[in-house]
Every structure is written in structure tokens, then in C-alpha cells.
Design a protein around this motif. Structure first.
Motif, mmCIF file in Angstrom:
data_model
loop_
_atom_site.group_PDB
_atom_site.id
_atom_site.type_symbol
_atom_site.label_atom_id
_atom_site.label_comp_id
_atom_site.label_asym_id
_atom_site.label_seq_id
_atom_site.Cartn_x
_atom_site.Cartn_y
_atom_site.Cartn_z
ATOM 1 N N GLU A 296 0.633 -1.096 0.043
ATOM 2 C CA GLU A 296 0.091 -0.190 -0.088
ATOM 3 C C GLU A 296 0.856 1.300 0.012
ATOM 4 N N HIS A 297 1.977 1.199 0.755
ATOM 5 C CA HIS A 297 2.695 2.228 0.728
ATOM 6 C C HIS A 297 3.585 2.670 -0.639
ATOM 7 N N ARG B 66 2.098 1.737 -3.506
ATOM 8 C CA ARG B 66 1.174 2.537 -4.423
ATOM 9 C C ARG B 66 0.968 3.571 -4.082
ATOM 10 N N GLN B 67 0.923 4.338 -2.936
ATOM 11 C CA GLN B 67 0.778 5.752 -2.484
ATOM 12 C C GLN B 67 2.117 6.511 -2.985
ATOM 13 N N TRP C 139 1.852 9.517 -5.679
ATOM 14 C CA TRP C 139 2.182 10.812 -5.374
ATOM 15 C C TRP C 139 3.345 11.345 -6.524
#
Length: 330
Positions: free
Chosen positions: A318-319, A321-322, A326
Motif C-alpha cells: 500500500e505504501h 502504491r501511495q 504521489w
């Protein structure tokens, strides 16, 4: 109110009285007298409105005039005591001008750390009666100088500056005021001066990435690597003065320690930054140092996240993906 002057016009005084030896209409003179009084009343009213507007903006003018002859703006007084820490190396030209601005802040103390100076920086700094000088024969770097100055300081608010940049007292006061109202780490906002991500240099990308990993994308490229910045005494005691030798790590510890970290002002230090042999060119020594400092900060963040169980495979995905979202949005 403007001082009234008696000036004769067509045999009559400006106050509306008939001049001796001349004839004139009393009605016209009285009318002019009334007009003069109304004009003076309007001037007084305008002056009162101007004062009220200034008070509403939180500005006050001192009776002391600046070199230009205009009344100087008096800076707001802080509730906490102020320590100003200046790190410098061969800055005999700019140090006196910077110290003049710093003295306008009415600090409790000014600590000037001279490291590796071979010019007249020491002699120039001695002209400032309030300055306490720490002299280091060999160059230890700005970050070590700030750490040493912080250890020696006594103030509730610590303002950090570099001796090669002359920044006005008005600009510096915003960082002092931020800490005075409860901010623990007050940073310089350089984002409006920076190019898009694709055109940014390695140092800027390091700053952006660290703040993103720390969950503070709102800070942009703001960092304790850049001056001016200010700390509260609480922040210094929590993270420790030694951590200031690695500014990105100190910032990471501040955020992870739930200290209040905010942008406090925007000072264009990019334009003022003095070019030296070690900070110019691709992959220069300063760039490598700052990149290494950010790597050290990331190691600290990863260790903290691992201990909190935040580095599971699902969280890492998830990190990732973020971070990708960004990066692509910039």
C-alpha cells in the motif's frame, strides 16, 4: 495634524481674517475659515482611521526613524526568550549586516559559531557587543556548529541562521512568532521557488520523499537542512542537541515524536546561498552529504516502523502504491 501657516493671499490670511490695511468681505472670510476648519477636521479623522487600520494589522511604528528617514516598524515582542545561533565560515562581509538584523529581534543571546575561518569574521563579530563567539579552528560544518550552539543556548526559542545570508528582521520574526505560539519546529517554505518534480535536483527529491514517508506531504521540500528554522526548547530537549548534526534525522525524530512541525515563512535562501567549490556541480560534496543524511533519516524511520509492526507485506504494498501515485501526480 499639519502645522497652520499664515500665508497672505490677495490681502487676506489663510485663516480667513482680513489683513490689516485691506478691505474684504467678512462673509467670504468666514466661509473660508469654516472650510479650513472642516479640512483640518477631515485630516484628523483620516489620521485616526489610518492609526486604527495599522492597529488592526498588528503593526506599530516606533518614533525611531530608519536610515531612509521613514519611521521603522517595531517588531512584535515574543513571550519566550530568544537565542539566535549563527554558524559561519569566512563571512566577514555579511556577518555584520546579519547581526544588525538579529539585534532588532531583541534576543536574550546571540551565539556565533565560527568554524574554519581564515578571514576577519572573528574581528567583525566582536563589534557586536551581545555576540558570544565560539571559535573552531578547523571547519566542522554548519550542522555541527548549530548543534554546538544549541547545547550552549538558554532561550525558550532557538533560531538558526547561516552567516552568509542577510535576512531581514521582519522575515525572521515569523519563525520566532511561530514557536512563540506553540510550534515546536518552524521550517522555511521553499516550495514556491522550486521546479516541478521532474526537473528537481537530487537534494530536493530527498526532502520530498522523506516528508512523504513520514506522512507529512504538506511539508513539501521543507527541511531542517535549510535555514532559517526555529525550535522550541521542548523540541530540543526531546530530540537532543546531538541529533542536530544530521538535520533530516532530527526532523524525522520530531515528526515521529509527535512534535508540532509547521512551515512558518518563506525566505528565498536559494538566491542568497553563497556558491563554493563544495556545493556546485552535479554530485558535489554537499549534495552527497545531504543525500547521506536523508538515507540515515530513512534508516531511523524504517526501524521505528518495524518496531511498530508497520512493515508487513500488505502495508509495504500500500505504501508503494501511495508513493507511485504521489510521484506521478507531481
Amino acid at each position: 495634524m499639519m502645522e497652520a501657516r499664515e500665508v497672505s493671499v490677495s490681502g487676506r490670511s489663510s485663516a480667513g481674517r482680513t489683513a490689516p490695511g485691506r478691505s474684504g468681505s467678512k462673509g467670504r472670510a468666514a466661509g473660508r475659515g469654516t472650510a479650513m476648519r472642516r479640512g483640518a477636521a477631515k485630516q484628523r479623522s483620516a489620521k485616526r482611521r489610518s492609526k486604527s487600520a495599522s492597529a488592526g494589522l498588528g503593526l506599530s511604528r516606533s518614533k525611531r526613524k530608519s536610515a531612509s528617514g521613514r519611521p521603522a516598524l517595531s517588531l512584535p515582542a515574543s513571550q519566550g526568550s530568544l537565542s539566535v545561533i549563527i554558524s559561519a565560515r569566512n563571512e566577514e562581509r555579511t556577518l555584520p549586516k546579519l547581526l544588525d538584523q538579529v539585534e532588532r529581534l531583541k534576543p536574550q543571546e546571540i551565539i556565533v559559531v565560527l568554524n574554519g575561518c581564515s578571514d576577519r569574521s572573528f574581528q567583525r563579530t566582536r563589534l557586536c557587543a551581545q555576540a558570544s563567539i565560539v571559535y573552531i579552528p578547523e571547519s566542522a560544518g554548519h550542522d555541527v556548529g548549530r548543534s554546538l550552539g544549541a547545547k550552549l543556548s538558554r532561550g525558550d526559542i532557538l533560531l538558526f541562521l547561516d552567516g552568509d545570508m542577510v535576512i531581514s528582521a521582519g522575515q525572521l520574526s515569523s519563525f520566532v512568532a511561530a514557536v512563540d505560539r506553540g510550534v515546536d519546529v518552524a521550517l522555511n517554505d521553499l516550495d514556491p521557488l522550486l521546479p516541478p518534480f521532474g526537473l528537481s535536483d537530487a537534494v530536493t527529491r530527498c526532502k520530498l520523499y522523506l516528508n512523504q514517508v513520514l506522512g507529512r506531504p504538506d511539508l513539501g521540500a521543507s527541511s531542517m537542512t535549510a535555514v532559517p528554522h526555529a525550535l522550541s526548547r521542548r523540541a530540543l530537549e526531546q530530540i537532543g542537541y546531538r541529533e542536530l548534526m544530521v538535520p533530516p534525522r532530527a526532523l524525522a525524530l520530531s515528526i515521529m515524536g509527535r512534535l508540532r512541525v509547521e512551515k512558518a515563512g518563506g525566505v528565498n535562501v536559494i538566491k542568497q546561498n553563497r556558491l563554493r567549490q563544495g556545493n556546485t556541480g552535479m554530485g558535489n560534496a554537499m549534495e552527497q552529504l545531504i543525500a547521506g543524511d536523508h538515507a540515515e533519516a530513512l534508516v531511523c524511520v524504517i526501524a521505528e516502523q518495524r518496531s511498530n509492526g508497520q512493515l508487513s507485506a500488505e502495508n509495504l504494498l500500500e505504501h508503494r502504491r501511495q508513493i507511485a501515485a504521489w510521484r506521478n501526480a507531481l
